[in-house]
Scaffold this active site. Structure first.
Site, short mmCIF file in Angstrom:
data_model
loop_
_atom_site.label_atom_id
_atom_site.label_comp_id
_atom_site.label_asym_id
_atom_site.label_seq_id
_atom_site.Cartn_x
_atom_site.Cartn_y
_atom_site.Cartn_z
N GLY A 108 5.40 8.88 4.50
CA GLY A 108 5.31 7.86 4.70
C GLY A 108 3.81 7.73 5.57
CB CYS A 109 2.42 5.84 7.86
SG CYS A 109 2.86 4.01 7.98
CB ALA A 110 1.94 11.64 8.37
N GLY A 111 1.35 9.85 4.46
CA GLY A 111 1.01 10.05 3.63
C GLY A 111 -0.35 10.64 2.68
#
Length: 354
Positions: free
Chosen positions: A139-142
């Site tokens: 997700g956004c941490a990718g």
């Protein structure tokens, strides 16, 4: 073994969606179905977003779509973004596709098997013996996690050329059938985009030397419901809990302190935090949690305003803007994603003498 960033390149899909147009379209789609839409519609104006980009035109969202429709659009749009971002990064680094030893691909907004790197194999000119590492579910941490993985591979394989490509098509998960608040907020915030980076242990010859250090991750227990996907017959449905800004205020400082300790750094040594701008409230919460001057995360807000939250690649857009501005010194990239997870990557920028 030092590892260096040779290039970083963003890419956007062809369809620009102005925030005012998205709000009007959302009012048409949700207005009669969702009784609280009028109250939530103010979020469009308060999100700090002027425009975002999509792999499909705005009229696509007026129709019902199933898994097959959405995933076909994902494969087509994500492949094009992969090629655009990867080619731009390779050109900036002075590499060719055939020189790449390993490609790390990060994407969580669709399913491609064979993976996106294989889909783009012929166009990119990759060698048959290239190592392929696809990463899903971050997700956004990718973006930060992908940089950390690429850094680790370059460290373990001195002299190898590692290409990182981060692609997300968040817009394709727009849902008007579930009538959940998270779907309204997703319509307010999310867009599509990609970013690529070239990384190796060979010292960079660019305008600045960017040395990447080992990354760090931390997870909080019993937080699976904060962010992620629900999966049903129609596709992916966003899980985006309203507690995220308050959670950041309460927990982010301690997590960042642990990441700094792991890198033998302290807060006072960081010249610039480079953060994923999940939304205007999240950026405010990060500044509050880290005791930064209000407004100091200017590149984050500018990226959000110009392209919305693209999930994983967004932090790489911010990183590109910070580097292009000539900022130097010790930095820390950070992002939050499903898990619930905080991902960090310390890096140091040394400006070359004119």
């Amino acid at each position: 073994m030092p590892v260096y960033l040779h290039s970083i390149a963003p890419a956007l899909p062809p369809h620009c969606l102005k925030q005012a147009d998205v709000q009007d379209r959302a009012a048409t789609i949700f207005g009669r179905k969702y009784e609280h839409f009028d109250r939530l519609s103010a979020s469009f104006a308060n999100a700090g977003i002027d425009s975002r980009y999509s792999v499909v035109p705005i009229d696509w969202f007026a129709q019902a779509h199933n898994w097959q429709d959405r995933n076909a659009a994902y494969i087509s749009g994500a492949k094009a973004l992969f090629i655009d971002a990867a080619n731009a990064a390779l050109q900036e680094a002075g590499w060719s596709g055939s020189e790449v030893d390993c490609v790390v691909t990060v994407s969580s907004t669709g399913i491609a098997t064979p993976t996106l790197d294989a889909q783009a194999f012929s166009e990119m000119g990759f060698r048959q013996d290239i190592m392929r590492i696809p990463l899903f579910g971050l997700g956004c941490a990718g973006g930060v996690s992908g940089l950390s993985v690429a850094q680790s591979i370059a460290t373990a394989r001195p002299g190898s050329k590692v290409l990182l490509v981060v692609v997300e098509t968040c817009s394709l998960s727009f849902r008007s059938d579930r009538l959940q608040k998270a779907d309204i907020i997703a319509a307010v915030l999310f867009g599509d985009g990609a970013a690529a980076a070239c990384i190796s242990s060979d010292k960079s010859s660019g305008k600045a030397v960017v040395e990447l250090h080992p990354g760090y991750q931390t997870m909080w227990p019993k937080t699976l419901g904060i962010m992620g996907w629900d999966v049903d017959e129609s596709g992916l449905g966003v899980v985006f809990d309203r507690s995220i800004p308050s959670f950041v205020k309460a927990e982010f400082a301690e997590a960042t302190s642990k990441a700094l300790n792991a890198a033998n750094l302290n807060h006072n040594q960081i010249d610039r935090y480079v953060c994923h701008p999940g939304g205007a409230k999240v950026v405010d919460a990060i500044e509050n949690a880290l005791h930064l001057d209000q407004g100091s995360l200017d590149a984050e807000r500018q990226t959000l305003r110009a392209a919305g939250n693209m999930s994983a690649p967004t932090v790489m857009f911010v990183m590109k803007a910070v580097l292009d501005a000539g900022t130097s010194g010790q930095m820390m990239a950070c992002a939050l994603g499903p898990g619930f997870t905080a991902s960090y990557l310390p890096f140091h920028v040394t400006a070359k003498a004119a």
